[in-house]
Design an enzyme around this catalytic site. Sequence first.
Site, PDB file in Angstrom:
ATOM      1  N   VAL A 210      33.533  38.380  45.365  1.00 30.98           N
ATOM      2  CA  VAL A 210      34.392  39.378  44.746  1.00 30.98           C
ATOM      3  C   VAL A 210      34.656  40.472  45.770  1.00 30.98           C
ATOM      4  O   VAL A 210      33.707  41.035  46.336  1.00 30.98           O
ATOM      5  CB  VAL A 210      33.707  39.977  43.495  1.00 30.98           C
ATOM      6  CG1 VAL A 210      34.569  41.053  42.867  1.00 30.98           C
ATOM      7  CG2 VAL A 210      33.376  38.889  42.490  1.00 30.98           C
ATOM      8  N   CYS A 211      35.922  40.781  46.011  1.00 32.88           N
ATOM      9  CA  CYS A 211      36.271  41.838  46.959  1.00 32.88           C
ATOM     10  C   CYS A 211      35.726  43.164  46.451  1.00 32.88           C
ATOM     11  O   CYS A 211      36.077  43.615  45.354  1.00 32.88           O
ATOM     12  CB  CYS A 211      37.781  41.923  47.129  1.00 32.88           C
ATOM     13  SG  CYS A 211      38.279  43.298  48.204  1.00 32.88           S
ATOM     14  N   ILE A 212      34.874  43.788  47.225  1.00 33.59           N
ATOM     15  CA  ILE A 212      34.205  45.004  46.780  1.00 33.59           C
ATOM     16  C   ILE A 212      35.195  46.155  46.590  1.00 33.59           C
ATOM     17  O   ILE A 212      35.091  46.912  45.619  1.00 33.59           O
ATOM     18  CB  ILE A 212      33.051  45.404  47.724  1.00 33.59           C
ATOM     19  CG1 ILE A 212      32.228  46.522  47.098  1.00 33.59           C
ATOM     20  CG2 ILE A 212      33.565  45.755  49.102  1.00 33.59           C
ATOM     21  CD1 ILE A 212      30.900  46.762  47.783  1.00 33.59           C
TER      22      ILE A 212
ATOM     23  N   ALA B 277      37.154  45.535  43.435  1.00 32.62           N
ATOM     24  CA  ALA B 277      36.251  45.644  42.286  1.00 32.62           C
ATOM     25  C   ALA B 277      35.984  47.108  41.935  1.00 32.62           C
ATOM     26  O   ALA B 277      36.033  47.492  40.767  1.00 32.62           O
ATOM     27  CB  ALA B 277      34.943  44.914  42.573  1.00 32.62           C
TER      28      ALA B 277
END
Length: 128
Positions: free
Chosen positions: A77-79, A82
Amino acid sequence: MNYTILVTGSAYGTQNASTAFLFCESLIKMYHTLNSIFFYFDGVLNANNFNQTPIDEFDLVRGWQKLHEKYKVKLYVCISAALRRGVVEDEELLKKNFKKGNLASFFQLSGLIELANSIKLSDRIIQF
C-alpha cells in the site's frame, strides 16, 4: 509469466478493484507468478479494515487477505496515498482517536520503490 498488479480503484464504488481481484485469482489458476499487488491512489482504500460489507455482498478487503494467506501474494500500500486517505497503522497518526490503526492485516505500507522493484521482476504490469 510474472505479473505485477497496480490497483488504483477503491474497494467499493467502482469495478476496478473487484476486477483486479478476479484477474489475480485467474492468474494464479493459470499458473502464472503474481509478484505483488500494489495499491495506489484510491486503491489504498482496499486496505481499510473499517470497511463494513453487507452480508449478501463479497467482502473485497477479506478477499485480498485470503489471497495473501493462501498464495503468499505481497499486498503493498502506497504510504503517501494511504495517509492522505486516512489509512494508517500507527496509533500516533490517528491522534489517539482509535486504539489502533485501520490498516487491514497482511497489507504493508511501502513506498513507490516496492512498485519499481516488482515491475523490474515482472514481464507484465496490469493497472486496474
